[in-house]
Design a protein around this motif. Structure first.
Motif, PDB file in Angstrom:
ATOM      1  N   THR A  57       0.848  -1.191   0.000  1.00 56.62           N
ATOM      2  CA  THR A  57       0.000   0.000   0.000  1.00 56.62           C
ATOM      3  C   THR A  57       0.880   1.237   0.000  1.00 56.62           C
ATOM      4  O   THR A  57       2.080   1.166   0.259  1.00 56.62           O
ATOM      5  N   SER A  58       0.278   2.358  -0.276  1.00 51.90           N
ATOM      6  CA  SER A  58       1.057   3.593  -0.280  1.00 51.90           C
ATOM      7  C   SER A  58       1.274   4.134   1.134  1.00 51.90           C
ATOM      8  O   SER A  58       2.006   5.095   1.312  1.00 51.90           O
ATOM      9  N   LEU A  61       4.907   3.209   1.910  1.00 47.70           N
ATOM     10  CA  LEU A  61       5.796   3.271   0.753  1.00 47.70           C
ATOM     11  C   LEU A  61       6.991   4.180   1.001  1.00 47.70           C
ATOM     12  O   LEU A  61       8.125   3.808   0.702  1.00 47.70           O
ATOM     13  N   GLU A  62       6.762   5.347   1.555  1.00 45.03           N
ATOM     14  CA  GLU A  62       7.854   6.285   1.811  1.00 45.03           C
ATOM     15  C   GLU A  62       8.895   5.692   2.756  1.00 45.03           C
ATOM     16  O   GLU A  62      10.095   5.781   2.510  1.00 45.03           O
ATOM     17  N   ASN A 101       0.087   2.354 -10.284  1.00 45.52           N
ATOM     18  CA  ASN A 101       0.145   3.670  -9.634  1.00 45.52           C
ATOM     19  C   ASN A 101       1.185   3.681  -8.517  1.00 45.52           C
ATOM     20  O   ASN A 101       1.908   4.669  -8.347  1.00 45.52           O
ATOM     21  N   LEU A 102       1.235   2.602  -7.748  1.00 43.99           N
ATOM     22  CA  LEU A 102       2.251   2.506  -6.697  1.00 43.99           C
ATOM     23  C   LEU A 102       3.655   2.524  -7.296  1.00 43.99           C
ATOM     24  O   LEU A 102       4.545   3.226  -6.807  1.00 43.99           O
ATOM     25  N   LYS A 105       4.695   5.939  -8.323  1.00 40.08           N
ATOM     26  CA  LYS A 105       5.192   6.738  -7.198  1.00 40.08           C
ATOM     27  C   LYS A 105       6.640   6.387  -6.893  1.00 40.08           C
ATOM     28  O   LYS A 105       7.453   7.247  -6.583  1.00 40.08           O
TER      29      LYS A 105
END
Length: 120
Positions: A57-58, A61-62, A101-102, A105
């Motif tokens: 999941t986002s 992610l960071e 989309n992930l 990013k």
């Protein structure tokens, strides 16, 4: 109490003393050999180690990307491999779009950090 005679008790104490001394010396000797073998194996296997970053999941992610960049700075020449697993469900197309989309990013973040990566 008379359960054991003096000879059995003395023999048991001598056996305990002998195993304590011999055990510590043999453990020290073979531990050094194991460490030396691991150091030789580690230098050979460092070239074949890869960094695989699973993304789901986002939300995290960071943090995962920052951690993977730190690991990559240690390994220096190894690329980052980002992995998103899609199970076979009813909305597979929707899951693929979300995964793309992930990964988009990730690519944007990688362009900023100029890291080398591969996508699986």
């Amino acid at each position: 109490m008379g359960i054991f005679n003096e000879y059995i008790l003395a023999g048991t104490i001598m056996m305990i003393m002998a195993t304590c001394f011999l055990g510590s010396f043999t453990t020290d000797y073979f531990a050094k050999k194991i460490i030396l073998n691991e150091e030789e194996d580690d230098t050979l296997s460092q070239e074949s180690q890869r960094i695989l970053v699973p993304i789901n999941t986002s939300n995290n992610l960071e943090n995962l990307m920052e951690f993977s960049f730190m690991l990559q700075s240690i390994k220096k020449h190894e690329p980052l491999y980002f992995l998103k697993v899609i199970s076979d469900v009813d909305d597979t197309d929707k899951k693929i779009i979300e995964s793309e989309n992930l990964l988009e990013k990730v690519v944007k973040k990688l362009k900023i950090n100029s890291a080398f990566c591969c996508f699986i």
